[in-house]
Enzyme design. Structure first.
Site, PDB file in Angstrom:
ATOM      1  N   ASP A  58       0.857  -1.186   0.000  1.00  0.00           N
ATOM      2  CA  ASP A  58       0.000   0.000   0.000  1.00  0.00           C
ATOM      3  C   ASP A  58       0.888   1.229   0.000  1.00  0.00           C
ATOM      4  OD1 ASP A  58      -2.414  -1.341  -0.042  1.00  0.00           O
ATOM      5  OD2 ASP A  58      -2.707  -1.275   2.127  1.00  0.00           O
ATOM      6  N   ASP A  82      -6.820  -1.410  -4.822  1.00  0.00           N
ATOM      7  CA  ASP A  82      -7.962  -1.159  -3.937  1.00  0.00           C
ATOM      8  C   ASP A  82      -8.979  -0.246  -4.619  1.00  0.00           C
ATOM      9  OD1 ASP A  82      -6.597  -2.629  -1.992  1.00  0.00           O
ATOM     10  OD2 ASP A  82      -5.766  -0.834  -1.043  1.00  0.00           O
TER      11      ASP A  82
END
Length: 157
Positions: free
Chosen positions: A114, A131
């Site tokens: 991330d 995402d």
């Protein structure tokens, strides 16, 4: 124009590869050291051991196997619901390409890579391109399935 199953699979694979490849390319740049900081958004490297908002991180290594089962189960379901698959080929390609990319991260890096940290006015969970593609794919699928389907039913009546 009605799509054949073969055409739908071709489109699905193309979208899958586009999303998967884009996500992995961005993550490669992040892993190689790309960083950015501003008063609104930062690009930083974080390895997420859980799912959204680090939920289920207590499952540790078994989470990736649970996610594989979930993806395989959903794919088998879609192959049995071929009209649903054909109606939402692009959306499913987005979701599967992004999901598989995140699962690959778990095997290669021990967690999902991330990097987007939004912090203007409030702190938000750190997330990645995959995402966003999952959210967009599911959002478009829901809008098309419920709102446009209702509109079609009214036209037929």
């Amino acid at each position: 124009m009605l799509k054949t199953t073969q055409t739908s699979l071709f489109i699905f694979i193309g979208v899958f590869l586009l999303i998967f490849g884009t996500d992995q390319a961005i993550k490669y740049a992040i892993l190689e050291g790309f960083r950015y900081e501003s008063s609104i958004i930062d690009i930083v490297l974080v390895f997420n051991k859980g799912v959204a908002f680090s939920l289920l991180s207590f499952l540790e290594g078994s989470l990736k196997y649970l996610q594989i089962l979930l993806i395989l189960g959903l794919f088998i379901f879609l192959m049995r619901q071929i009209e649903l698959f054909k109606a939402h080929t692009i959306e499913f390609g987005m979701v599967f390409g992004a999901g598989v990319s995140n699962i690959l991260d778990r095997f290669v890096h021990g967690g999902v890579v991330d990097y987007v940290y939004y912090h203007y006015g409030f702190d938000f969970a750190i997330f990645n391109f995959a995402d966003v593609m999952i959210d967009v794919g599911v959002g478009v699928l829901l809008i098309r399935q419920f709102f446009f389907k209702q509109k079609q039913n009214k036209i037929k009546a």
